[in-house]
Design an enzyme around this catalytic site. Structure first.
Site, PDB file in Angstrom:
ATOM      1  N   SER A 140     -10.956  -5.079  -0.476  1.00  0.00           N
ATOM      2  CA  SER A 140     -11.892  -4.118   0.086  1.00  0.00           C
ATOM      3  C   SER A 140     -12.548  -3.314  -1.024  1.00  0.00           C
ATOM      4  CB  SER A 140     -11.044  -3.182   0.951  1.00  0.00           C
ATOM      5  OG  SER A 140     -11.841  -2.346   1.702  1.00  0.00           O
ATOM      6  N   GLY A 141     -13.767  -2.834  -0.793  1.00  0.00           N
ATOM      7  CA  GLY A 141     -14.468  -2.072  -1.826  1.00  0.00           C
ATOM      8  C   GLY A 141     -13.979  -0.639  -1.979  1.00  0.00           C
TER       9      GLY A 141
ATOM     10  N   ASN B 199       0.808  -1.218   0.000  1.00  0.00           N
ATOM     11  CA  ASN B 199       0.000   0.000   0.000  1.00  0.00           C
ATOM     12  C   ASN B 199       0.844   1.272   0.000  1.00  0.00           C
ATOM     13  OD1 ASN B 199       0.206  -1.568   2.560  1.00  0.00           O
ATOM     14  ND2 ASN B 199      -0.306   0.404   3.482  1.00  0.00           N
TER      15      ASN B 199
ATOM     16  N   CYS C 140      -3.412   4.472   7.835  1.00  0.00           N
ATOM     17  CA  CYS C 140      -3.607   4.039   9.211  1.00  0.00           C
ATOM     18  C   CYS C 140      -2.496   4.552  10.106  1.00  0.00           C
ATOM     19  CB  CYS C 140      -3.650   2.521   9.282  1.00  0.00           C
ATOM     20  SG  CYS C 140      -4.603   1.843   7.962  1.00  0.00           S
TER      21      CYS C 140
ATOM     22  N   THR D  26     -26.752  -9.654   9.182  1.00  0.00           N
ATOM     23  CA  THR D  26     -27.602  -9.330   8.028  1.00  0.00           C
ATOM     24  C   THR D  26     -26.762  -8.671   6.942  1.00  0.00           C
ATOM     25  OG1 THR D  26     -29.457  -9.062   9.519  1.00  0.00           O
ATOM     26  CG2 THR D  26     -29.679  -8.055   7.340  1.00  0.00           C
TER      27      THR D  26
HETATM   28  N1  PLP Z   1      -4.578  -4.273   3.430  1.00  0.00           N
HETATM   29  C1  PLP Z   1      -3.989  -3.334   2.675  1.00  0.00           C
HETATM   30  C2  PLP Z   1      -2.829  -3.724   1.811  1.00  0.00           C
HETATM   31  C3  PLP Z   1      -4.451  -2.017   2.689  1.00  0.00           C
HETATM   32  O1  PLP Z   1      -3.867  -1.097   1.931  1.00  0.00           O
HETATM   33  C4  PLP Z   1      -5.533  -1.694   3.538  1.00  0.00           C
HETATM   34  C5  PLP Z   1      -6.005  -0.301   3.631  1.00  0.00           C
HETATM   35  O2  PLP Z   1      -5.268   0.636   3.396  1.00  0.00           O
HETATM   36  C6  PLP Z   1      -6.128  -2.704   4.293  1.00  0.00           C
HETATM   37  C7  PLP Z   1      -5.619  -3.984   4.222  1.00  0.00           C
HETATM   38  C8  PLP Z   1      -7.300  -2.417   5.188  1.00  0.00           C
HETATM   39  O3  PLP Z   1      -8.401  -2.118   4.384  1.00  0.00           O
HETATM   40  P1  PLP Z   1      -9.812  -1.725   5.025  1.00  0.00           P
HETATM   41  O4  PLP Z   1      -9.751  -0.260   5.261  1.00  0.00           O
HETATM   42  O5  PLP Z   1     -10.811  -2.078   3.988  1.00  0.00           O
HETATM   43  O6  PLP Z   1      -9.962  -2.507   6.251  1.00  0.00           O
END
Ligand code: PLP
Length: 398
Positions: free
Chosen positions: A203-204, A151, A329, A241
């Protein structure tokens, strides 16, 4: 002020087509998919169609291998804890030092629970050492969990090769990949390209669907305990749900990604490459992190020597430029990026790292705007830095 949004690895705007696909399930078709009356059938069908679309996107013929979740973090937790709980006889896990915290912290938690975890290192380019990887696999290895694309840097790991080597070493080892950053950016055909991958998370909200929906691919026959229990939804694998509008939105976003793969990614790569060239031409003493490795087409991570990334972000914010100084994060904390640390980016540069990440909604005008203001910002910040020799135009002591 015009906003230039180049933080698409953090999250993406929801595509208008996705909003339109979701709308009926927020308004008229609000029924619980499990209800017995006729109007609820349409809702149950919509989930089934979304599952089918998602499976097809990954080249799968069995929609039952797709489980909808709330996000990639949930998918990662469900995959890793689920595999660990279903297979108590083995207690060794292999992962990397550069995973997203959704995997890294789960592995650290398992280490605290007396599992043995190997955290593989990466080289200066961000690549794994295949020899180190093979040597890490042991007779008691239960799970390998390695991300597809990073990321922060966009570096893509050779998942086909890693999963094949895993199964050649021991077919009983389970292979999971966190593909949150690669889905929608590079094609993934699980049957053709990644037949040895057992679980895949994504993830969406990274692919123009809303926040709050994700999915987990779980190959049929792989032993994995359900993570959320207490309901029959998702074939008893994930209670709760179903979030029907978001599930429909996720499937629509995959459809759009599949339709635009070649054109959009070529255009996105063009913007990223131009920004990289222009920054390199105009800003001395920078490192393009991950350039020596295969990379996602949309991500540019640059470290500027003698600069605080946060100062640059602050200045870019004044100009309406939204970028990031690391993973979303970890931003907000001044901790240097664990990914760049693992890549042994020089200490003088690791603090000054900025990630630009593009999507199909960016334009060449966005690149122009960044090129216009970014070099000047770096120069301004350096002028105030005790580590920068203004007269020499270089870091002190160089
Ligand atoms: N894994 C990777 C490689 C990510 O880049 C991210 C979010 O930046 C996640 C997991 C976590 O994604 P989510 O926000 O959908 O939990």
């Amino acid at each position: 002020m015009n906003v230039v949004y180049v933080d698409n690895n953090a999250t993406t705007p929801v595509a208008p087509e996705v909003v339109a696909a979701m709308e009926p399930f927020l308004t008229t078709d609000y029924f619980n998919a499990s209800s017995m009356y006729e109007p609820a059938r349409k809702v149950a069908h919509a989930i089934a169609d979304a599952r089918q679309t998602t499976a097809r996107f990954f080249g799968l013929s069995d929609p039952g291998e797709i489980e909808f979740t709330s996000c990639a973090s949930e998918s990662d937790n469900a995959a890793i804890f689920g595999v660990v709980r279903a297979n108590p006889n083995r207690r060794h896990i292999v992962t990397t030092a550069v995973e997203h915290p959704a995997v890294l912290e789960v592995c650290r938690e398992l280490a605290r629970m007396d599992y043995d975890v190997t955290f593989l290192s990466v080289d200066r380019q961000g690549n794994l050492d295949l020899g180190e990887f093979i040597r890490a696999l042991r007779p008691d290895t239960l799970l390998v969990t390695i991300m597809h694309a990073n990321n922060e840097t966009g570096v893509v790991f050779p998942i086909e090769q890693l999963s094949r080597l895993t199964k050649e070493t021991d077919p009983a080892i389970i292979f999971h990949t966190d593909a949150t950053q690669s889905v929608g950016k590079i094609p993934i055909d699980l049957r053709r390209d990644f037949p040895n991958v057992d679980l895949l998370s994504f993830s969406g909200h990274k692919i123009h669907a809303p926040k709050g929906v994700g999915a987990l691919y779980l190959k049929r026959g792989v032993r994995c305990r359900p993570y959320l229990i207490g309901g029959h939804q998702e074939s008893g694998r994930r209670a709760g749900t179903e979030n029907v509008p978001y599930i429909v939105g996720l499937a629509k976003s995959l459809e759009l990604a599949a339709a635009g793969f070649d054109d959009e990614n070529t255009r996105v790569r063009g913007m990223r490459d131009r920004l990289e060239r222009e920054i390199e031409r105009r800003v001395p003493y920078i490192e393009v992190n991950g350039r020596g490795a295969p990379r996602l087409p949309n991500t540019l991570n640059v470290s500027c020597h003698c600069v605080e990334g946060e100062s640059l972000l602050f200045q870019m914010n004044e100009y309406g430029i939204c970028a990031s100084s690391g993973s979303a994060c970890t931003s907000g904390s001044l901790e240097p990026s664990h990914v760049l640390r693992a890549m042994q980016v020089p200490e003088a540069a690791v603090q000054g790292s900025i990630r630009f990440s593009f999507s199909r909604y960016n334009t060449e005008a966005d690149v122009d705007r960044i090129v216009e203001v970014f070099p000047e910002m770096v120069a301004n910040v350096r002028r105030l830095s005790p580590y920068w020799d203004q007269a020499a135009g270089a870091p002190r002591g160089v």
